[in-house]
Design an enzyme around this catalytic site. Structure first.
Site, mmCIF file in Angstrom:
data_model
loop_
_atom_site.group_PDB
_atom_site.id
_atom_site.type_symbol
_atom_site.label_atom_id
_atom_site.label_comp_id
_atom_site.label_asym_id
_atom_site.label_seq_id
_atom_site.Cartn_x
_atom_site.Cartn_y
_atom_site.Cartn_z
ATOM 1 N N ASP A 820 0.797 -1.179 0.161
ATOM 2 C CA ASP A 820 0.558 0.026 -0.350
ATOM 3 C C ASP A 820 0.739 1.432 0.092
ATOM 4 O O ASP A 820 0.612 2.062 -0.542
ATOM 5 C CB ASP A 820 -1.223 -0.118 0.923
ATOM 6 N N CYS A 852 -2.423 1.451 -13.388
ATOM 7 C CA CYS A 852 -2.443 0.946 -12.492
ATOM 8 C C CYS A 852 -4.111 1.660 -11.510
ATOM 9 O O CYS A 852 -4.564 1.553 -12.473
ATOM 10 C CB CYS A 852 -1.235 1.684 -11.511
ATOM 11 N N SER A 853 -3.612 3.264 -11.100
ATOM 12 C CA SER A 853 -3.915 3.969 -10.308
ATOM 13 C C SER A 853 -4.559 5.131 -11.607
ATOM 14 O O SER A 853 -5.146 5.302 -11.994
ATOM 15 C CB SER A 853 -4.398 3.887 -8.811
ATOM 16 N N ILE A 856 0.647 6.004 -14.372
ATOM 17 C CA ILE A 856 1.884 6.406 -14.338
ATOM 18 C C ILE A 856 3.185 6.655 -12.873
ATOM 19 O O ILE A 856 4.265 6.121 -14.176
ATOM 20 C CB ILE A 856 1.770 8.702 -13.922
ATOM 21 N N ARG A 858 3.163 2.966 -10.907
ATOM 22 C CA ARG A 858 3.793 1.256 -11.523
ATOM 23 C C ARG A 858 3.995 0.854 -12.765
ATOM 24 O O ARG A 858 4.880 0.281 -13.596
ATOM 25 C CB ARG A 858 2.614 0.581 -10.593
ATOM 26 N N GLN A 896 6.655 7.683 -10.996
ATOM 27 C CA GLN A 896 6.432 8.918 -9.916
ATOM 28 C C GLN A 896 7.239 9.669 -9.092
ATOM 29 O O GLN A 896 7.758 10.060 -9.036
ATOM 30 C CB GLN A 896 5.243 8.889 -10.006
#
Length: 926
Positions: A820, A852-853, A856, A858, A896
């Site tokens: 996380d 990923c979310s 950019i 992962r 990132q």
């Protein structure tokens, strides 16, 4: 008719000798100097004077205070073998041909940061120089960056864009790059409209700040040939010596690595420090075209090392016998070093100076073709970076970086107690704030989008000078050869690289008492608009890592800048506070009665940190073999050297320094479509948007999705790995996601996040449960099976287009072992996952959808890892920073955080050392 004739008395008279005697009495010569505004100015000097006399009269004519960055280059020498006027040598010994002599006034030493130039007039001279170099092809520049630079130049010369005055074709009389295409003007005009409010000085500063990111900025090249008689180029710059071959930077020798530079006749030598595993020091030899070319290169190395690396020039060596005889060259650089030049500029510069700028007449200059001149040695679009640490500034050059015009309140430590007396007000501005992850350790959320602040332009433009005549230097191709003989005993020209003495600050560093007070109030959302990194727990000073445009941090006067070191927060010394505590101090400012944040900063201190780390930068080796190697062995050697460099960079920390300096968003790339009102709700995070140029366009009226094409080419093979990097679908964008997957022909989706992390939804479930089906618009998705382990899950699906009555098998691979917060402690599971991805996509040419979310972080790690594996298989060197740069040229902010970058670098090294992937004898597809 002879010069002798007989007189009646039988005597002779030598006419020629008499004329020569007459000429010797006339010692005054004329020197025509081509200035940077393309005017030619004639100066009369005594030919017996030292070169410094001519330099002084030119500097006096220009009224130039910061003189040590400039020099006079002999115009009769080609640009590929530059020769500078020696200030300590008589003019008559340097200018052999008859008067008038021709010389070019040029920038000799290119600073790494325009903030080091104290006067606006000095920066203007730099601006003219770089603009000229780009136009003539001397400084190759990618088209996007060239358009951005040209727009700053237009803003400087024409002022604000005015739709009523700047009609279509208003730039048709200007040329900015060689062989300028017609559509290039439209791109410049579009960017010009974004610079409203910038003064000429601000536009020129942004021009320099962008230009310094160019690959060949500040590099002086000298041509040579290798043992195979192939052309190479030897470049000299502030950080050391470069070797280029076939458009590829083969190696870099930092000054720290070099023990001695020397030459004899036309042979040039670089002596390198001994490695731990070596029994003796390495001596590299190069054959130049002649003695003069060799000495010119040697002198360039001496001057660049002294100027950029030493506090003060070395004193001349005193020797009793020197009066009677000398061995070798007596040349020493005797001007100010960069440290001294910066300090001298602070003491003597006239920052209120008013001067007139010269209007451009670019079409009067005959353009040169770089490709023809350099014989394909360098290409502006295909130049490959391999081993030189990036010189890019932290973040994208900011369009309103005006620290050079707004002088902050300079404070000494004794005046810290009176900070409250200095009040600075900020102007209000509407801003939009991004979403922030709870795991973020940033002081404030990044604020990227805002309505432009309305600033009043200057009262008037400076008067324009008359049109100037232009001139072009000739470029002559010079051929060299390469030698590897160990000729230690035959060298007669040497320069020992001195060890740097203990010094309080690196070159160009800002003194510790040079502090600036900055005040700002948060916006309506309680944000200041800047990020910080570092802290006592991280053993780093607290540095401003990012300032978002249009935010309080950007609009306050003095402005907060990226690279500033935070010393005090609201009067509190933060030297022994952790990063999290610093963040809390900044947040607490919103709760104060005044709501004001007061920062005491050391301007641009990040350059102190970067230069200090140069002392521990990795060493690079370039050891020519005795016999030419076949391409396979050469590639294997390059791969091995790149892994050695990566390992040493991880130990010294330079890989993270270079990553922090890399731009997050490619200069000149726009994201306009993502900001349209109808598309804002389709972005998961407001500050993460796709480039307009590379975004995936859906068919139909609503064509927007937050996704970019990313293509990663593997050199020396036919492999081009195609990806679509996108954000995790939102509940209302699932239909768009499946439409994109269908239209792009993709049969694999790689998911690198779980649906919820730390209580936050990271990705909506856009697929049905096993053995179930779900409809998304005209697309029906059926999940047939789901299997996996603790690290990843495989799902087999079918994507059915109900309108076309067609279906396609599809595989989704989800990685679920990413923690996380932070990165995995061990990369083994992740490497297994990447290997499975490669096996599943083997033989497929369609793009793989990766998300990923945000699409950019992962996502960038996976693309970097797979690209590195392909490079290793193809015996190609692996430079992770170049991979990240290539990705960020296609989608902003790929990889990132520094921790993600370090993780993937360590994983690449593990793959190579443990043989997860091994070089193949021939390049094959995955």
């Amino acid at each position: 008719m002879t010069s002798r004739f007989r007189l009646p008395a039988g005597r002779t008279y030598n006419v020629r000798a008499s004329e020569l005697a007459r000429d010797r009495q006339h010692t005054e010569v004329v020197c025509n100097i081509l200035l940077l505004d393309n005017t030619v100015q004639a100066f009369k000097v005594n030919k017996h004077d030292q070169g410094q006399v001519l330099l002084d009269v030119v500097f006096k004519h220009l009224d130039l205070t910061e003189q040590d960055y400039f020099g006079l280059q002999l115009a009769d020498d080609s640009t590929d073998n530059p020769r500078w006027l020696d200030p300590n040598k008589p003019i008559r010994k340097q200018l052999k041909r008859g008067s008038p002599y021709s010389l070019n006034f040029r920038v000799k030493f290119f600073v790494s940061d325009p903030n080091k130039l104290q006067e606006e007039y000095t920066r203007y001279q730099y601006f003219l120089q770089i603009k000229q170099d780009i136009l003539t092809g001397r400084l190759p520049c990618p088209s996007n960056t060239a358009a951005l630079l040209a727009s700053f130049a237009v803003q400087s010369e024409l002022g604000d864009y005015d739709q009523s005055e700047n009609l279509s074709g208003y730039l048709s009389d200007y040329s900015f790059i060689p062989n300028q295409p017609q559509d290039f003007e439209k791109e410049i005009a579009k960017l010009h409209q974004q610079h409203i409010g910038l003064s000429p000085a601000e536009a020129e500063f942004n021009y320099l700040n962008t230009a310094r990111t160019l690959e060949l900025y500040g590099v002086e090249f000298h041509y040579a040939r290798d043992q195979s008689n192939n052309e190479i180029m030897i470049g000299v710059m502030s950080g050391g010596i470069l070797i280029y071959k076939n458009r590829v930077r083969m190696n870099t020798f930092p000054w720290l690595k070099i023990v001695k530079i020397s030459f004899k006749c036309k042979q040039f030598f670089i002596q390198l420090r001994k490695e731990l595993h070596e029994s003796r020091e390495t001596l590299l030899g190069f054959n130049m075209v002649n003695y003069r070319a060799c000495k010119n290169l040697w002198k360039a190395c001496v001057e660049h090392h002294t100027f950029f690396r030493l506090d003060r020039p070395l004193p001349p060596q005193k020797n009793f016998f020197a009066h009677y005889f000398t061995l070798g060259s007596k040349f020493r650089y005797c001007g100010r070093t960069e440290v001294q030049s910066v300090q001298y500029g602070k003491e003597k510069a006239n920052k209120d100076r008013v001067f007139a700028r010269s209007p451009s007449k670019p079409l009067a200059r005959k353009l040169m073709d770089w490709e023809v001149v350099s014989r394909n040695s360098i290409s502006d679009d295909r130049l490959e970076t391999q081993s030189l640490p990036s010189r890019s500034p932290p973040g994208t050059p900011n369009h309103r970086n005006s620290t050079f015009t707004q002088e902050g309140t300079r404070l000494r430590p004794s005046s810290v107690g009176h900070l409250v007396d200095h009040m600075v007000h900020t102007s209000p501005s509407e801003v939009f704030v991004n979403q922030r992850s709870p795991s973020s350790t940033q002081a404030n959320s990044i604020v990227l989008e805002s309505s432009p602040s309305q600033e009043t332009p200057g009262d008037g433009k400076p008067p324009a000078l008359p049109p100037k005549q232009s001139k072009k230097n000739s470029w002559n191709q010079i051929h060299y050869s390469h030698s590897q003989q160990d000729l230690e005993s035959h060298i007669n020209e040497t320069f020992d690289i001195p060890s740097s003495p203990e010094k309080p600050t690196p070159n160009g560093g800002i003194p510790h008492d040079n502090l600036v007070l900055i005040r700002m109030k948060p916006d309506e959302n309680g944000r200041f608009g800047f990020n910080v990194k570092g802290g006592y727990d991280q053993k780093m000073p607290v540095i401003v890592s990012r300032v978002a445009p249009g935010t309080p941090a950007d609009l306050c006067v003095p402005r907060l800048n990226e690279g500033d070191q935070v010393v005090l927060i609201n009067g509190r010394d933060i030297a022994e506070h952790t990063h999290d505590q610093v963040v809390l101090f900044i947040k607490a400012s919103c709760e104060r009665h005044s709501g004001e944040l007061m920062l005491l900063v050391r301007p641009n201190a990040v350059y102190d940190v970067v230069e200090e780390k140069l002392e521990n930068e990795p060493d690079f080796q370039y050891i020519p073999e005795k016999a030419p190697l076949d391409s396979v062995h050469q590639d294997d050697h390059s791969l091995r050297e790149s892994m050695i460099q990566l390992a040493e960079g991880l130990i010294t920390g330079t890989v993270l320094t270079q990553f922090d300096q890399l731009y997050r968003k490619k200069p000149g790339m726009t994201m306009s479509c993502a900001k349209l009102p109808q598309n804002i709700s389709k972005n998961r995070y407001r500050d993460i948007s796709p480039y307009d140029a590379t975004r995936v366009i859906l068919k139909g009226n609503e064509d927007y999705i937050n996704a970019n094409y990313i293509n990663m080419e593997i050199p020396s093979s036919s492999i081009i790995n195609q990806y679509i990097a996108c954000q995790g679908p939102l509940p209302h964008t699932c239909t768009d996601f499946w439409q994109m997957t269908w239209e792009q022909g993709s049969s694999m989706v790689v998911m690198l996040t779980t649906q919820v992390e730390r209580g936050r939804v990271k990705c909506h479930q856009y697929w049905p449960e096993p053995t179930g089906s779900s409809s998304y618009g005209c697309y029906q998705v059926t999940c047939h099976s789901e299997e996996g382990n603790t690290a990843y899950i495989f799902r087999k699906m079918t994507l059915f287009n109900q309108e076309k009555n067609e279906s396609r098998p599809l595989t989704q691979i989800q990685y679920i072992a990413w923690p996380d917060h932070g990165v995995p402690d061990d990369s083994s599971d992740f490497l297994d996952f990447v290997c499975h991805v490669r096996n599943k996509r083997a033989g497929k040419e369609e793009p793989v959808v990766v998300h990923c979310s945000a699409g950019i972080g992962r996502t960038g790690v996976l693309i970097t890892m797979e690209t590195a594996m392909c490079l290793i298989e193809c015996n190609q060197p692996v430079y992770p920073l170049d991979i990240v740069r290539t990705m960020r040229d296609q989608r902003a902010m790929m990889i990132q955080t520094p921790s993600q970058y370090r993780f993937v670098c360590e994983a690449i090294l593990k793959v190579y050392e443990e043989g997860f992937v091994k070089p193949l004898t021939t390049s094959t597809n995955k």
